[in-house]
Write an enzyme that holds these catalytic residues in place. Structure first.
Site, mmCIF file in Angstrom:
data_model
loop_
_atom_site.group_PDB
_atom_site.id
_atom_site.type_symbol
_atom_site.label_atom_id
_atom_site.label_comp_id
_atom_site.label_asym_id
_atom_site.label_seq_id
_atom_site.Cartn_x
_atom_site.Cartn_y
_atom_site.Cartn_z
ATOM 1 C CG ASP A 98 76.833 74.660 5.069
ATOM 2 O OD1 ASP A 98 76.805 73.995 3.855
ATOM 3 O OD2 ASP A 98 75.929 75.614 5.277
ATOM 4 C CG ASP A 198 76.737 74.298 -0.644
ATOM 5 O OD1 ASP A 198 76.033 75.152 -0.308
ATOM 6 O OD2 ASP A 198 77.684 74.597 -1.733
ATOM 7 C CD GLU A 240 71.671 74.115 -1.579
ATOM 8 O OE1 GLU A 240 71.295 75.390 -1.706
ATOM 9 O OE2 GLU A 240 73.073 73.874 -1.842
ATOM 10 C CG HIS A 314 72.655 80.723 3.774
ATOM 11 N ND1 HIS A 314 72.062 79.569 3.699
ATOM 12 C CD2 HIS A 314 73.314 80.737 2.634
ATOM 13 C CE1 HIS A 314 72.720 78.676 2.957
ATOM 14 N NE2 HIS A 314 73.471 79.493 2.275
ATOM 15 C CG ASP A 315 71.277 80.341 -0.655
ATOM 16 O OD1 ASP A 315 72.325 81.234 -0.027
ATOM 17 O OD2 ASP A 315 71.419 79.292 -0.646
HETATM 18 C C1 NOJ Z 1 74.353 76.888 -1.942
HETATM 19 C C2 NOJ Z 1 74.743 77.732 -0.877
HETATM 20 O O1 NOJ Z 1 73.475 77.948 0.015
HETATM 21 C C3 NOJ Z 1 74.717 79.275 -1.428
HETATM 22 O O2 NOJ Z 1 74.734 80.093 -0.094
HETATM 23 C C4 NOJ Z 1 76.123 79.029 -2.072
HETATM 24 O O3 NOJ Z 1 76.477 80.280 -2.653
HETATM 25 C C5 NOJ Z 1 76.151 78.084 -3.149
HETATM 26 N N1 NOJ Z 1 75.674 76.895 -2.819
HETATM 27 C C6 NOJ Z 1 77.687 77.926 -3.448
HETATM 28 O O4 NOJ Z 1 78.250 77.237 -2.586
#
Ligand code: NOJ
Length: 549
Positions: A98, A198, A240, A314-315
């Site tokens: 990541d 990210d 992302e 994970h989000d």
């Molecule tokens: C996206 C990540 O997937 C998330 O878990 C994170 O809180 C934010 N970006 C900030 O890095």
């Protein structure tokens, strides 16, 4: 179309904190991951995306990095990391790190320097502004409140789109970019194979103009990164990009653009949100909208870019609790959702636990949650006087901890995740839902995923076939074909618990069809045998074209 090694691959995301704890401290670790590599090899995955393992004070579980060159002590040491790389190589598995470069932790050495004085050499590594009457602008943080934090040491505000312990880096400063490229090269030379980037759509931001995503320099920076880092190794990358549209995705992933291999779109993830009101503003899911979104991405990027395929990370809440039925038809619906996704064009991602059908937690007490995003949201809404029940309804449905409870390995205490006390409680359903149970049952969700992964490797049509949506307006069925050379793949899936009628499309040559996967053991070998679909049924047929003589 050019064939790249990662186009036939399946990627498995590990959220290390919740995967497997080897030392009883209640937190997953690298040693724990190594112990489970045989499990992943059995599943058949090719690449592991490792959520951040760098040194971090864990304000946002590792997405707040204080040292890019070291490992978080909760997870182990650099030696452990090197061993993980070595052990994955032995099993032909790649590692995707990541890459969090939109921001660092406020405990990163650069930020500690930066905040000391206005003429510190690191000052311009971050985004500082003076402002007399309150914050310089109305921009809000994704984690609630203003995105500006006052710092009394120099009487200026710094910018943070996430928590105040995650100051945004200033990527317009070429020195910052050079440091980041050096760090990326460090990891690639250690033997990792690429990066999940990210919130990469933010790195060209112009805060004074209120431009956050898709800043004017974004693609220049990605091309520079490609030239200085990515093109030097046989990498795989995924960005992302919450803001991505099918047009911008072609800029990121188009052939000859030399940027990224694929991006994560969010359009299919936000179908339960009221437009423009943010993730917590719930609305009913709309099935025909889902079909439309997925299909638009399939057709728009065909031979113009490359899709990532995902239901979870994970989000996000667990897919079987979101689009499936996590009670009576948990197994059928988990397999159906997997089938629909894995038979599309793109590179599929599996989030840990998805392959055994892990579900959302249904906690109504905020003290059981650990995620800063949910906790900040709760506190903010509570102060505004919103009834607790309403706040918790959003958190139960959308909170990120749904995905972050410990992996359920077996029926032992805490699902076999730890011998100690887990940092977050395990989902109470681990007695029924766990990997040990799945591995002992040939009809389990786990083996269905294994078959889907193997099909992608075996059949070129799964990788390269052109997509076409059928039954566009059907309120319960998703059906599509993929066409490639002399073959057609027919995918038919019932997204609900009823028995909708199914009429075989006239274009399908029934006699030349072979069933290649189904989520019911009592199978229908030819599509003509299906008159009504069973609850959450999903079937895939391979149809050979009639020879021309
Ligand atoms: C996206 C990540 O997937 C998330 O878990 C994170 O809180 C934010 N970006 C900030 O890095």
């Amino acid at each position: 179309m050019e064939k790249a090694w990662w186009q036939k691959s399946t990627i498995y995301q590990i959220y290390p904190r919740s995967f497997n704890d080897s030392n009883g401290d209640g937190i997953g670790d690298l040693e724990g991951i190594i112990a489970k590599l045989d499990y992943l090899q059995l599943l058949g995955i090719d690449i592991i995306w490792l959520s951040p393992v760098y040194q971090s004070p864990n304000d946002d579980n590792g997405y707040d990095i204080s040292n890019y060159y070291d490992i978080m002590s909760d997870f182990g040491t650099m030696d452990d990391m090197e061993r993980l790389i070595e052990e994955t190589k032995k099993r032909d598995i790649h590692i995707m790190m990541d890459l969090v470069i939109n921001h660092t932790s406020d405990e990163h050495h650069w930020f500690k320097e930066s905040r000391k004085s206005k003429d510190n050499p690191y000052r311009d590594y971050y985004i500082w502004r003076e402002s007399e009457n309150g914050p310089p602008s109305d921009i809000t943080s994704v984690f609630s409140g203003s995105a500006w934090e006052w710092d009394g040491q120099t009487d200026e505000y710094y910018f943070h789109l996430f928590s105040k312990k995650q100051p945004d880096l200033n990527l317009h400063n070429p020195e910052v970019r050079e440091h980041l490229y050096k760090m990326m090269n460090f990891w690639l030379s250690k033997g990792v194979s690429g990066f999940r980037m990210d919130v990469i759509d933010l790195i060209g931001k112009e805060v004074d103009e209120n431009v956050l995503t898709d800043g004017p320099k974004l693609h220049d920076y990605l091309q520079e990164m490609n030239e200085k880092v990515l093109s030097r190794y046989p990498t795989v990358t995924v960005g992302e990009t919450p803001s991505a549209t099918t047009e911008t995705a072609q800029l990121y992933t188009g052939k000859g653009r030399n940027e990224l291999d694929m991006v994560f779109t969010f359009q299919h993830m936000s179908l339960d949100e009221r437009a423009g009101e943010g993730k917590w503003a719930l609305k009913e899911l709309d099935f025909t909208e889902l079909k439309k979104v997925l299909s638009t991405w399939q057709t728009s990027l065909f031979q113009k870019g490359w899709n990532s395929l995902y239901w979870n990370n994970h989000d996000q809440p667990r897919i079987v609790s979101r689009w499936g039925n996590d009670q009576e038809y948990r197994v059928e619906s988990a397999k159906m959702l997997a089938t629909v996704l894995h038979m599309m064009q793109g590179t599929p991602f599996i989030y840990q636990g998805e392959e055994i059908g892990m579900t959302n937690i249904d906690w109504d007490d905020i003290t059981r949650y650990r995620d800063i995003e949910s906790i900040n949201y709760f506190n903010e809404k509570k102060t505004e006087g919103v009834p607790e029940q309403e706040i918790m309804q959003s958190i139960r449905t959308k909170g990120r901890d749904n995905a972050r409870t410990p992996f359920q390995w077996n029926d032992d205490a805490h699902g076999g995740f730890t011998n100690g006390v887990p940092w977050i409680e395990v989902n109470a359903n681990y007695h029924e839902i766990n990997a040990l149970e799945a591995m002992g049952n040939q009809d389990s969700i786990f083996y269905h995923y294994q078959k889907l992964i193997a099909l992608r490797k075996r059949l070129d049509i799964v990788v390269y076939g052109e997509y076409e949506l059928l039954l566009e307006d059907h309120p319960e069925i998703m059906a599509y074909t993929r066409t490639w050379e002399e073959q057609t793949l027919l995918v038919v899936a019932n997204f609900y618990g009823g028995n909708p009628d199914f009429k075989l499309p006239e274009t399908v040559d029934d006699a030349r069809s072979t069933l290649i996967i189904s989520n019911y053991s009592d199978t229908r070998e030819r599509p003509s045998e299906i008159h009504t679909l069973r609850p959450y049924e999903a079937v895939v047929y391979l149809i050979e074209k009639q020879p021309n003589n």
